[in-house]
Scaffold this active site. Structure first.
Site, PDB file in Angstrom:
ATOM      1  N   ASP A   1      -4.975  -4.976 -18.068  1.00  0.00           N
ATOM      2  CA  ASP A   1      -4.094  -3.764 -18.355  1.00  0.00           C
ATOM      3  C   ASP A   1      -4.316  -3.337 -19.874  1.00  0.00           C
ATOM      4  OD1 ASP A   1      -2.685  -4.230 -15.745  1.00  0.00           O
ATOM      5  OD2 ASP A   1      -1.400  -5.676 -16.720  1.00  0.00           O
TER       6      ASP A   1
ATOM      7  N   ASN B   1      -6.487   1.901 -12.573  1.00  0.00           N
ATOM      8  CA  ASN B   1      -5.242   1.053 -12.195  1.00  0.00           C
ATOM      9  C   ASN B   1      -3.959   1.623 -12.364  1.00  0.00           C
ATOM     10  OD1 ASN B   1      -4.146  -1.577 -11.054  1.00  0.00           O
ATOM     11  ND2 ASN B   1      -3.711  -1.986 -13.406  1.00  0.00           N
TER      12      ASN B   1
ATOM     13  N   GLU C   1       5.465   6.367  -9.630  1.00  0.00           N
ATOM     14  CA  GLU C   1       4.171   5.751  -9.219  1.00  0.00           C
ATOM     15  C   GLU C   1       3.618   6.528  -8.020  1.00  0.00           C
ATOM     16  OE1 GLU C   1       2.992   1.802  -8.916  1.00  0.00           O
ATOM     17  OE2 GLU C   1       5.019   0.940  -9.572  1.00  0.00           O
TER      18      GLU C   1
ATOM     19  N   GLY D   1       0.802  -1.312   0.008  1.00  0.00           N
ATOM     20  CA  GLY D   1       0.051   0.066  -0.136  1.00  0.00           C
ATOM     21  C   GLY D   1       0.776   1.150  -0.023  1.00  0.00           C
TER      22      GLY D   1
ATOM     23  N   HIS E   1       0.039   0.629 -12.953  1.00  0.00           N
ATOM     24  CA  HIS E   1       0.929  -0.499 -13.602  1.00  0.00           C
ATOM     25  C   HIS E   1       2.283  -0.180 -13.932  1.00  0.00           C
ATOM     26  CE1 HIS E   1       1.364  -4.374 -15.119  1.00  0.00           C
ATOM     27  NE2 HIS E   1       2.162  -3.962 -15.987  1.00  0.00           N
TER      28      HIS E   1
ATOM     29  N   ASN F   1       1.494   3.022  -2.411  1.00  0.00           N
ATOM     30  CA  ASN F   1       0.642   3.998  -3.421  1.00  0.00           C
ATOM     31  C   ASN F   1      -0.544   4.342  -2.646  1.00  0.00           C
ATOM     32  OD1 ASN F   1       1.709   4.263  -6.291  1.00  0.00           O
ATOM     33  ND2 ASN F   1       1.621   2.174  -6.113  1.00  0.00           N
TER      34      ASN F   1
ATOM     35  N   LEU G   1      -4.443  -7.381  -6.502  1.00  0.00           N
ATOM     36  CA  LEU G   1      -4.039  -8.486  -7.157  1.00  0.00           C
ATOM     37  C   LEU G   1      -5.318  -9.380  -7.547  1.00  0.00           C
ATOM     38  CD1 LEU G   1      -0.479  -9.408  -5.606  1.00  0.00           C
ATOM     39  CD2 LEU G   1      -1.187  -8.151  -7.991  1.00  0.00           C
TER      40      LEU G   1
END
Ligand code: GRF
Length: 190
Positions: free
Chosen positions: A144, A101, A174, A12, A103, A14, A84
């Site tokens: 994705d 999302n 990110e 976590g 990636h 992000n 996930l």
């Protein structure tokens, strides 16, 4: 403003970056949903008094539990930050255009089944790529594959390892990209 639910499965970091920059957003992080009961992200949520929920159930029952939480908090933006698990097409349909999302590659490269975590960075290094980065995109049925919102790249240095690249992309790219993407959506949508 968006009422945001952040979906997590692991560390976590992000999520933490979003919490740290919450003041710069018009939107509000309303709740956290994890499919793992031991995800460190849940501790981060608790530390900041953000309601969190663990939904381990798969299939229809799990999905229904998630939808009830989303409705309870009047959620209109779902942020997948290291989640996930694949969302069902029912959930994607219900929130189409409202699920994003992050990636850790320059999609469409190194995306799709099997490209998660360190696997992504291993493949990038093995293929002698000169650049890599991260992408924030809308979530569609494919893995994705949805429309890209923001993407940022960095140069891969001599001697870079999958581990060093992972940390660099996480911290240098990110941790800003999700918040920047939400701000972009706020400007375009509100
Ligand atoms: C990030 O690399 C993100 O791009 C990917 O999963 C990782 C999650 O890391 N989808 P964290 O849990 O936010 O630290």
């Amino acid at each position: 403003m968006f009422n945001i639910a952040v979906f997590v499965s692991g560390s976590g970091s992000n999520l933490q970056a979003m919490i740290d920059k919450q003041d710069t957003l018009k939107s509000k992080i309303c709740c956290i949903i994890s499919n793992k009961k031991d995800a460190y992200a849940l501790i981060r949520a608790k530390n900041h008094n953000i309601p969190s929920f663990v939904v381990t159930k798969k299939g229809k029952a799990g999905e229904q539990a998630i939808i009830e939480i989303l409705e309870q908090f009047d959620i209109n933006l779902i942020v997948l930050a290291g989640y996930l698990r694949i969302l069902s097409s029912e959930l994607i349909n219900k929130y189409r255009g409202r699920i994003i999302n992050i990636h850790p590659s320059l999609l469409p490269k190194y995306g799709g089944a099997g490209f998660y975590g360190l696997n992504v960075h291993k493949a990038v290094i093995e293929n002698n790529e000169k650049i890599s980065g991260a992408t924030v995109h809308f979530v569609e049925e494919g893995i994705d594959t949805g429309k890209i919102i923001l993407q940022k790249q960095l140069e891969i240095e001599e001697g870079e390892t999958p581990e060093s690249l992972q940390i660099k992309i996480l911290t240098n790219i990110e941790h800003n990209l999700l918040v920047d993407s939400i701000k972009l959506l706020e400007r375009e949508t509100l």
